[in-house]
Write a protein that holds these residues in place. Structure first.
Motif, PDB file in Angstrom:
ATOM      1  N   UNK A  78       0.798  -1.223   0.000  1.00 53.72           N
ATOM      2  CA  UNK A  78       0.000   0.000   0.000  1.00 53.72           C
ATOM      3  C   UNK A  78       0.835   1.280   0.000  1.00 53.72           C
ATOM      4  N   UNK A  79       1.994   1.217   0.630  1.00 58.26           N
ATOM      5  CA  UNK A  79       2.816   2.421   0.808  1.00 58.26           C
ATOM      6  C   UNK A  79       3.866   2.547  -0.286  1.00 58.26           C
ATOM      7  N   UNK A  80       4.308   3.796  -0.494  1.00 58.69           N
ATOM      8  CA  UNK A  80       5.299   4.097  -1.528  1.00 58.69           C
ATOM      9  C   UNK A  80       6.718   3.840  -1.020  1.00 58.69           C
ATOM     10  N   UNK A  81       7.610   3.516  -1.951  1.00 53.80           N
ATOM     11  CA  UNK A  81       9.012   3.322  -1.571  1.00 53.80           C
ATOM     12  C   UNK A  81       9.632   4.608  -1.018  1.00 53.80           C
ATOM     13  N   UNK A  82      10.534   4.452  -0.086  1.00 52.12           N
ATOM     14  CA  UNK A  82      11.353   5.552   0.400  1.00 52.12           C
ATOM     15  C   UNK A  82      12.781   5.165   0.042  1.00 52.12           C
ATOM     16  N   UNK A  83      13.475   6.050  -0.675  1.00 51.88           N
ATOM     17  CA  UNK A  83      14.792   5.702  -1.192  1.00 51.88           C
ATOM     18  C   UNK A  83      15.900   6.628  -0.689  1.00 51.88           C
ATOM     19  N   UNK A  84      15.529   7.653   0.074  1.00 50.81           N
ATOM     20  CA  UNK A  84      16.517   8.561   0.634  1.00 50.81           C
ATOM     21  C   UNK A  84      16.216   8.809   2.100  1.00 50.81           C
ATOM     22  N   UNK A  85      17.261   8.989   2.850  1.00 47.47           N
ATOM     23  CA  UNK A  85      17.138   9.269   4.282  1.00 47.47           C
ATOM     24  C   UNK A  85      16.418  10.600   4.498  1.00 47.47           C
ATOM     25  N   UNK A  86      15.557  10.611   5.492  1.00 46.60           N
ATOM     26  CA  UNK A  86      14.832  11.811   5.909  1.00 46.60           C
ATOM     27  C   UNK A  86      15.039  11.994   7.400  1.00 46.60           C
ATOM     28  N   UNK A  87      14.688  13.154   7.884  1.00 49.29           N
ATOM     29  CA  UNK A  87      14.740  13.377   9.325  1.00 49.29           C
ATOM     30  C   UNK A  87      13.705  12.486  10.004  1.00 49.29           C
ATOM     31  N   UNK A  88      14.006  12.003  11.217  1.00 50.88           N
ATOM     32  CA  UNK A  88      13.001  11.223  11.951  1.00 50.88           C
ATOM     33  C   UNK A  88      11.838  12.125  12.352  1.00 50.88           C
ATOM     34  N   UNK A  89      10.789  11.523  12.852  1.00 47.88           N
ATOM     35  CA  UNK A  89       9.654  12.313  13.327  1.00 47.88           C
ATOM     36  C   UNK A  89      10.133  13.234  14.453  1.00 47.88           C
ATOM     37  N   UNK A  90       9.509  14.395  14.605  1.00 48.44           N
ATOM     38  CA  UNK A  90       9.995  15.398  15.563  1.00 48.44           C
ATOM     39  C   UNK A  90      10.161  14.902  17.001  1.00 48.44           C
ATOM     40  N   UNK A  91       9.289  14.023  17.449  1.00 46.64           N
ATOM     41  CA  UNK A  91       9.378  13.529  18.829  1.00 46.64           C
ATOM     42  C   UNK A  91       9.857  12.073  18.890  1.00 46.64           C
ATOM     43  N   UNK A  92      10.633  11.676  17.895  1.00 45.37           N
ATOM     44  CA  UNK A  92      11.122  10.293  17.800  1.00 45.37           C
ATOM     45  C   UNK A  92      11.902   9.861  19.029  1.00 45.37           C
ATOM     46  N   UNK A  93      12.756  10.722  19.527  1.00 50.60           N
ATOM     47  CA  UNK A  93      13.571  10.343  20.690  1.00 50.60           C
ATOM     48  C   UNK A  93      12.710  10.048  21.913  1.00 50.60           C
ATOM     49  N   UNK A  94      11.589  10.743  22.043  1.00 55.63           N
ATOM     50  CA  UNK A  94      10.678  10.518  23.173  1.00 55.63           C
ATOM     51  C   UNK A  94       9.972   9.166  23.053  1.00 55.63           C
ATOM     52  N   UNK A  95       9.737   8.711  21.834  1.00 52.80           N
ATOM     53  CA  UNK A  95       9.009   7.464  21.589  1.00 52.80           C
ATOM     54  C   UNK A  95       9.920   6.255  21.414  1.00 52.80           C
ATOM     55  N   UNK A  96      11.216   6.476  21.307  1.00 52.48           N
ATOM     56  CA  UNK A  96      12.155   5.414  20.953  1.00 52.48           C
ATOM     57  C   UNK A  96      12.094   4.190  21.860  1.00 52.48           C
ATOM     58  N   UNK A  97      11.896   4.343  23.140  1.00 51.02           N
ATOM     59  CA  UNK A  97      11.902   3.204  24.075  1.00 51.02           C
ATOM     60  C   UNK A  97      10.507   2.833  24.590  1.00 51.02           C
ATOM     61  N   UNK A  98       9.478   3.487  24.063  1.00 50.98           N
ATOM     62  CA  UNK A  98       8.111   3.207  24.497  1.00 50.98           C
ATOM     63  C   UNK A  98       7.663   1.862  23.925  1.00 50.98           C
ATOM     64  N   UNK A  99       7.018   1.064  24.733  1.00 51.28           N
ATOM     65  CA  UNK A  99       6.477  -0.240  24.305  1.00 51.28           C
ATOM     66  C   UNK A  99       4.972  -0.110  24.077  1.00 51.28           C
ATOM     67  N   UNK A 100       4.407  -1.054  23.382  1.00 47.30           N
ATOM     68  CA  UNK A 100       2.952  -1.080  23.169  1.00 47.30           C
ATOM     69  C   UNK A 100       2.441   0.022  22.272  1.00 47.30           C
ATOM     70  N   UNK A 101       3.131   0.270  21.145  1.00 43.14           N
ATOM     71  CA  UNK A 101       2.756   1.379  20.243  1.00 43.14           C
ATOM     72  C   UNK A 101       1.901   0.947  19.058  1.00 43.14           C
ATOM     73  N   UNK A 102       1.568  -0.324  18.943  1.00 37.44           N
ATOM     74  CA  UNK A 102       0.828  -0.780  17.769  1.00 37.44           C
ATOM     75  C   UNK A 102      -0.456   0.025  17.561  1.00 37.44           C
ATOM     76  N   UNK A 103      -1.137   0.383  18.630  1.00 38.63           N
ATOM     77  CA  UNK A 103      -2.348   1.181  18.521  1.00 38.63           C
ATOM     78  C   UNK A 103      -2.106   2.588  17.988  1.00 38.63           C
ATOM     79  N   UNK A 104      -0.861   3.025  17.973  1.00 38.65           N
ATOM     80  CA  UNK A 104      -0.500   4.355  17.461  1.00 38.65           C
ATOM     81  C   UNK A 104      -0.115   4.334  15.984  1.00 38.65           C
ATOM     82  N   UNK A 105      -0.072   3.155  15.389  1.00 39.08           N
ATOM     83  CA  UNK A 105       0.292   3.041  13.971  1.00 39.08           C
ATOM     84  C   UNK A 105      -0.741   3.731  13.094  1.00 39.08           C
ATOM     85  N   UNK A 106      -0.266   4.616  12.243  1.00 41.28           N
ATOM     86  CA  UNK A 106      -1.141   5.291  11.280  1.00 41.28           C
ATOM     87  C   UNK A 106      -0.974   4.618   9.935  1.00 41.28           C
ATOM     88  N   UNK A 107      -2.080   4.243   9.360  1.00 43.49           N
ATOM     89  CA  UNK A 107      -2.037   3.574   8.049  1.00 43.49           C
ATOM     90  C   UNK A 107      -2.231   4.606   6.969  1.00 43.49           C
TER      91      UNK A 107
END
Length: 107
Positions: A78-107
Protein backbone atom coordinates in the motif's frame (compact mmCIF):
# COMPACT_ATOMS: atom_id res chain seq x y z
CA UNK A 1 13.88 -15.23 4.63
CA UNK A 2 13.22 -11.50 4.73
CA UNK A 3 13.70 -8.77 7.29
CA UNK A 4 10.88 -7.20 9.25
CA UNK A 5 10.38 -3.79 10.84
CA UNK A 6 8.74 -4.12 14.26
CA UNK A 7 6.95 -1.95 16.80
CA UNK A 8 9.98 0.07 17.93
CA UNK A 9 9.83 2.02 14.64
CA UNK A 10 6.29 3.31 15.25
CA UNK A 11 6.24 7.06 15.97
CA UNK A 12 10.02 7.25 15.41
CA UNK A 13 10.65 6.50 11.74
CA UNK A 14 14.40 6.89 11.74
CA UNK A 15 15.49 6.31 8.16
CA UNK A 16 19.13 5.32 8.63
CA UNK A 17 18.14 1.91 7.27
CA UNK A 18 16.96 3.39 3.99
CA UNK A 19 20.40 4.83 3.27
CA UNK A 20 22.10 1.45 3.26
CA UNK A 21 19.47 -0.64 1.46
CA UNK A 22 20.86 -1.71 -1.92
CA UNK A 23 17.46 -2.62 -3.37
CA UNK A 24 15.15 0.09 -2.00
CA UNK A 25 12.84 -2.35 -0.23
CA UNK A 26 11.60 0.10 2.43
CA UNK A 27 8.13 1.59 2.23
CA UNK A 28 7.02 4.69 4.12
CA UNK A 29 3.82 5.31 6.02
CA UNK A 30 2.84 8.32 8.11
CA UNK A 31 4.67 7.18 11.26
CA UNK A 32 6.26 3.81 10.44
CA UNK A 33 8.45 2.08 7.87
CA UNK A 34 8.04 -1.45 6.54
CA UNK A 35 10.13 -3.78 4.40
CA UNK A 36 8.68 -5.23 1.23
CA UNK A 37 9.34 -8.98 1.57
CA UNK A 38 9.26 -9.37 -2.22
CA UNK A 39 12.11 -6.86 -2.65
CA UNK A 40 14.30 -7.64 0.38
CA UNK A 41 17.46 -9.58 -0.53
CA UNK A 42 18.37 -10.46 3.07
CA UNK A 43 21.60 -8.48 3.03
CA UNK A 44 21.34 -7.55 6.76
CA UNK A 45 22.75 -4.04 6.21
CA UNK A 46 19.68 -2.32 7.66
CA UNK A 47 19.76 -4.19 10.97
CA UNK A 48 22.87 -2.49 12.34
CA UNK A 49 21.74 0.94 11.13
CA UNK A 50 18.47 1.03 13.07
CA UNK A 51 19.01 3.16 16.20
CA UNK A 52 15.99 1.62 17.97
CA UNK A 53 16.74 -2.00 16.99
CA UNK A 54 13.41 -2.41 15.24
CA UNK A 55 14.59 -4.65 12.38
CA UNK A 56 14.84 -8.43 12.68
CA UNK A 57 15.33 -11.37 10.39
CA UNK A 58 11.92 -12.98 9.94
CA UNK A 59 13.02 -16.09 11.83
CA UNK A 60 14.24 -13.96 14.76
CA UNK A 61 11.23 -11.69 15.25
CA UNK A 62 10.33 -11.81 18.96
CA UNK A 63 7.22 -13.78 19.80
CA UNK A 64 5.29 -10.67 20.88
CA UNK A 65 6.13 -8.99 17.54
CA UNK A 66 5.12 -11.82 15.16
CA UNK A 67 2.13 -9.87 13.83
CA UNK A 68 4.60 -7.47 12.20
CA UNK A 69 5.64 -10.12 9.67
CA UNK A 70 2.18 -9.99 8.07
CA UNK A 71 1.86 -6.25 8.71
CA UNK A 72 5.06 -5.51 6.75
CA UNK A 73 3.80 -7.63 3.85
CA UNK A 74 0.38 -5.94 3.89
CA UNK A 75 1.53 -2.35 4.20
CA UNK A 76 4.38 -2.74 1.72
CA UNK A 77 1.74 -3.25 -0.98
CA UNK A 78 0.00 0.00 0.00
CA UNK A 79 2.82 2.42 0.81
CA UNK A 80 5.30 4.10 -1.53
CA UNK A 81 9.01 3.32 -1.57
CA UNK A 82 11.35 5.55 0.40
CA UNK A 83 14.79 5.70 -1.19
CA UNK A 84 16.52 8.56 0.63
CA UNK A 85 17.14 9.27 4.28
CA UNK A 86 14.83 11.81 5.91
CA UNK A 87 14.74 13.38 9.32
CA UNK A 88 13.00 11.22 11.95
CA UNK A 89 9.65 12.31 13.33
CA UNK A 90 9.99 15.40 15.56
CA UNK A 91 9.38 13.53 18.83
CA UNK A 92 11.12 10.29 17.80
CA UNK A 93 13.57 10.34 20.69
CA UNK A 94 10.68 10.52 23.17
CA UNK A 95 9.01 7.46 21.59
CA UNK A 96 12.16 5.41 20.95
CA UNK A 97 11.90 3.20 24.08
CA UNK A 98 8.11 3.21 24.50
CA UNK A 99 6.48 -0.24 24.30
CA UNK A 100 2.95 -1.08 23.17
CA UNK A 101 2.76 1.38 20.24
CA UNK A 102 0.83 -0.78 17.77
CA UNK A 103 -2.35 1.18 18.52
CA UNK A 104 -0.50 4.36 17.46
CA UNK A 105 0.29 3.04 13.97
CA UNK A 106 -1.14 5.29 11.28
CA UNK A 107 -2.04 3.57 8.05
Amino acid sequence: MTYVVTEACIKCKYTDCVDVCPVDCFREGPNFLVIDPEECIDCTLCVAECPVEAIYAEDDVPTDQQSFVALNAELSRLWKPIVERKDPLPDADEWAKVKGKLGDLQR
